[in-house]
Design a protein around this motif. Structure first.
Motif, PDB file in Angstrom:
ATOM      1  N   GLN A 173       0.802  -1.219   0.000  1.00 52.38           N
ATOM      2  CA  GLN A 173       0.000   0.000   0.000  1.00 52.38           C
ATOM      3  C   GLN A 173       0.836   1.271   0.000  1.00 52.38           C
TER       4      GLN A 173
ATOM      5  N   HIS B 244       1.107  -9.342   4.575  1.00 50.31           N
ATOM      6  CA  HIS B 244      -0.063  -8.476   4.456  1.00 50.31           C
ATOM      7  C   HIS B 244      -0.506  -8.507   2.986  1.00 50.31           C
TER       8      HIS B 244
ATOM      9  N   ASN C  12      -1.796 -10.990   8.177  1.00 45.17           N
ATOM     10  CA  ASN C  12      -2.802  -9.958   8.397  1.00 45.17           C
ATOM     11  C   ASN C  12      -4.128 -10.378   7.785  1.00 45.17           C
ATOM     12  N   GLU C  13      -5.144 -10.545   8.621  1.00 47.51           N
ATOM     13  CA  GLU C  13      -6.521 -10.806   8.190  1.00 47.51           C
ATOM     14  C   GLU C  13      -6.675 -12.092   7.386  1.00 47.51           C
TER      15      GLU C  13
ATOM     16  N   GLU D  99      -5.312  -2.524  13.998  1.00 43.49           N
ATOM     17  CA  GLU D  99      -5.836  -1.483  13.110  1.00 43.49           C
ATOM     18  C   GLU D  99      -7.097  -0.889  13.712  1.00 43.49           C
TER      19      GLU D  99
ATOM     20  N   GLU E  52      -5.466   1.883  -1.461  1.00 40.19           N
ATOM     21  CA  GLU E  52      -6.484   1.142  -0.718  1.00 40.19           C
ATOM     22  C   GLU E  52      -7.014  -0.031  -1.551  1.00 40.19           C
ATOM     23  N   TRP E  53      -6.131  -0.958  -1.919  1.00 41.17           N
ATOM     24  CA  TRP E  53      -6.489  -2.208  -2.585  1.00 41.17           C
ATOM     25  C   TRP E  53      -7.406  -1.967  -3.783  1.00 41.17           C
TER      26      TRP E  53
HETATM   27  C1  PNW Z   1      -8.032  -3.809   6.367  1.00 42.62           C
HETATM   28  N1  PNW Z   1     -14.336  -5.096   6.550  1.00 42.62           N
HETATM   29  O1  PNW Z   1      -8.902  -4.504   5.528  1.00 42.62           O
HETATM   30  C2  PNW Z   1      -6.614  -4.057   5.835  1.00 42.62           C
HETATM   31  O2  PNW Z   1      -5.822  -4.763   6.755  1.00 42.62           O
HETATM   32  C3  PNW Z   1      -5.906  -2.824   5.363  1.00 42.62           C
HETATM   33  O3  PNW Z   1      -4.831  -3.180   4.526  1.00 42.62           O
HETATM   34  C4  PNW Z   1      -6.905  -1.921   4.679  1.00 42.62           C
HETATM   35  O4  PNW Z   1      -6.295  -0.841   4.042  1.00 42.62           O
HETATM   36  C5  PNW Z   1      -7.882  -1.445   5.741  1.00 42.62           C
HETATM   37  O5  PNW Z   1      -8.458  -2.506   6.459  1.00 42.62           O
HETATM   38  C6  PNW Z   1      -8.998  -0.546   5.199  1.00 42.62           C
HETATM   39  O6  PNW Z   1      -9.823  -1.236   4.313  1.00 42.62           O
HETATM   40  C7  PNW Z   1     -10.263  -4.595   5.819  1.00 42.62           C
HETATM   41  O7  PNW Z   1     -15.130  -5.269   5.584  1.00 42.62           O
HETATM   42  C8  PNW Z   1     -11.123  -4.924   4.789  1.00 42.62           C
HETATM   43  O8  PNW Z   1     -14.728  -5.060   7.725  1.00 42.62           O
HETATM   44  C9  PNW Z   1     -12.471  -5.100   5.028  1.00 42.62           C
HETATM   45  C10 PNW Z   1     -12.967  -4.928   6.302  1.00 42.62           C
HETATM   46  C11 PNW Z   1     -12.127  -4.604   7.342  1.00 42.62           C
HETATM   47  C12 PNW Z   1     -10.775  -4.426   7.095  1.00 42.62           C
END
Ligand code: PNW
Length: 467
Positions: A26, A127, A172-173, A373, A427-428
């Motif tokens: 990112q 990540h 991560n996630e 986060e 942002e992806w």
């Molecule tokens: C996170 N949801 O992703 C990621 O770890 C980051 O890289 C990203 O930039 C950030 O949140 C903001 O989007 C998420 O739907 C994607 O709850 C989706 C969700 C939460 C976090």
């Protein structure tokens, strides 16, 4: 503590990590410099139609070349800790095998710069930017080979940087890496349903998807073991999970019990097996032939004890108790007028900054908890004077951290939290459209300007108090 030392009751504990976070793809750019290999996100962003406006992370916010300036900025906004991620293909261009020393050297310099600035480094191994070579060779997370490769890579990084990096996050996630990448999420926007997918964007049936989930937690377990083996005495490691958590609408024993049951169910694929070393029987039974295939040995690896659990906290599930109705809780929808932030999915829930760690603590009692986060997208218009007055993000962070404070007061071992994100970034699939930073970045000139929320953060971190 003696009475004389008793702190202001609104203050966070001494040593609480006031952090900000980013991730490699990112921010770094330099996507093909100094021997870096291609990642699945490079490939995905270079595929027409995948990212809004055709944006890519090729340059991103050029952090690879501006890391010194960025570390100075992170210090300037008052952060005491910085969570970043390593680009796996920068270090291992093929995912495994030949090390790219120049890639590893970048993180070596970054960590030195952080230490010199008295900022504690927290590093995430993975990540989302898997080496494309592992995708091509093994189908990525569809194979246990990718889990093994994560373990090898983890050991090399822990050996090289474990003398200065005291906290490592594995993945991560898990949900995004597995589900969102191999099935997608459906969003209902103004009567339309859109399926959003992350890289590599391959659609899988239930059985193979469960196997992908299994390989992700297996990779986590192997990485934990490798970091233990190759790090230093005291090097700590844990996951960084987007923990599904239920919000009890009413703070009463019945509703809290219902929220616990719902939270357990929400985490049956990832946190459950990682923290218990076993899959939930009800999950395996319901999955039937689609259940993941695994050995006892693998379950031991997956359940390797961790030092802490990191959680990304954004949105909750709303539940009420329903004791006459198995499984004992009922999900309730958000009202359509429930306030939201600037992303379609982002409903407000400052209470989650308390309830997610509290439920994590009551269900699994991890030794330490970090909120890895906490943050939001906002409209962020640049005012004529050049400043960004993000009063909405400021409100979001202040409210959320007020609830974090309650967790620390009640003895929940919440040791710190990280604002997502330090700086505006890629942002992806939304490209450069969604800004999450507390520092504004002009994507044309790469000029960084702290927003109002950064000014607030600096003050709060200094006073150790958000109200
Ligand atoms: C996170 N949801 O992703 C990621 O770890 C980051 O890289 C990203 O930039 C950030 O949140 C903001 O989007 C998420 O739907 C994607 O709850 C989706 C969700 C939460 C976090």
């Amino acid at each position: 503590e003696t009475a004389g030392e008793q702190a202001d009751s609104r203050q966070f504990p001494e040593g609480y990590f006031w952090g900000v976070a980013t991730a490699a793809y990112q921010i770094e750019g330099a996507w093909n410099e100094d021997g870096k290999g291609e990642s699945i996100w490079d490939r995905y962003a270079h595929t027409p139609g995948k990212i809004k406006n055709g944006d890519t992370g090729d340059v991103a916010i050029d952090h690879y070349h501006r890391y010194k300036e960025d570390v100075a900025l992170i210090k300037d906004i008052g952060a005491k800790a910085y969570r970043f991620s390593f680009s796996w293909p920068r270090i291992f261009p093929e995912g495994t095998g030949q090390l790219n020393q120049k890639g590893l050297d970048f993180y070596d310099r970054l960590v030195d710069e952080l230490k010199a600035a008295d900022i504690e480094p927290f590093a995430t191994l993975y990540h989302w930017d898997l080496p494309q070579a592992l995708q091509d060779k093994y189908g990525g997370w569809q194979s246990a080979e990718t889990a093994k490769a994560l373990g090898e890579y983890a050991g090399v990084v822990a050996k090289a940087l474990g003398d200065r990096v005291g906290h490592f996050f594995t993945i991560n996630e898990f949900k995004q890496v597995t589900e969102t990448a191999h099935r997608g999420v459906e969003l209902h926007v103004q009567g339309r349903t859109v399926r959003l997918m992350s890289a590599p964007g391959i659609l899988l049936e239930d059985g193979p998807l469960n196997q992908v989930r299994h390989h992700a937690v297996l990779g986590h377990g192997l990485a934990v073991q490798a970091i233990r083996a190759m790090g230093r005495a005291g090097t700590k490691v844990g996951p960084a999970e987007n923990m599904g958590h239920a919000l009890p609408i009413i703070d009463s024993p019945e509703h809290i019990k219902a929220a616990e049951a719902a939270t357990r169910a929400q985490n049956k694929y990832f946190l459950g097996p990682m923290l218990e070393g076993r899959y939930d029987d009800a999950y395996l039974k319901a999955a039937g032939n689609d259940a993941p295939k695994f050995t006892d040995e693998e379950m031991k690896i997956i359940g390797t004890p961790v030092d802490f659990v990191g959680i990304n906290v954004y949105i909750p599930l709303l539940v009420v108790e329903a004791s006459d109705d198995p499984p004992g809780y009922r999900e309730v929808p958000f009202s359509i007028s429930h306030p939201k932030m600037f992303s379609d999915w982002h409903r407000l829930s400052p209470e989650s900054q308390y309830w997610a760690p509290r439920l994590l603590h009551s269900i699994w009692q991890p030794k330490e908890i970090y909120i890895t986060e906490n943050g939001c997208a906002a409209a962020d218009e640049v005012a004529p004077d050049g400043n960004v007055y993000d009063s909405d993000r400021l409100m979001y962070l202040r409210n959320g951290m007020t609830w974090q404070h309650r967790a620390t007061v009640e003895g929940i071992p919440l040791k710190g939290s990280f604002v997502w994100s330090a700086m505006d970034n890629f942002e992806w699939i939304n490209g450069y459209g969604d800004r999450f930073g507390i520092v504004h970045v002009d994507f044309k000139t790469q000029k960084r300007t702290p927003k109002l929320s950064a000014q607030w953060f600096r003050e709060a971190a200094q006073r150790k108090s958000v109200v």
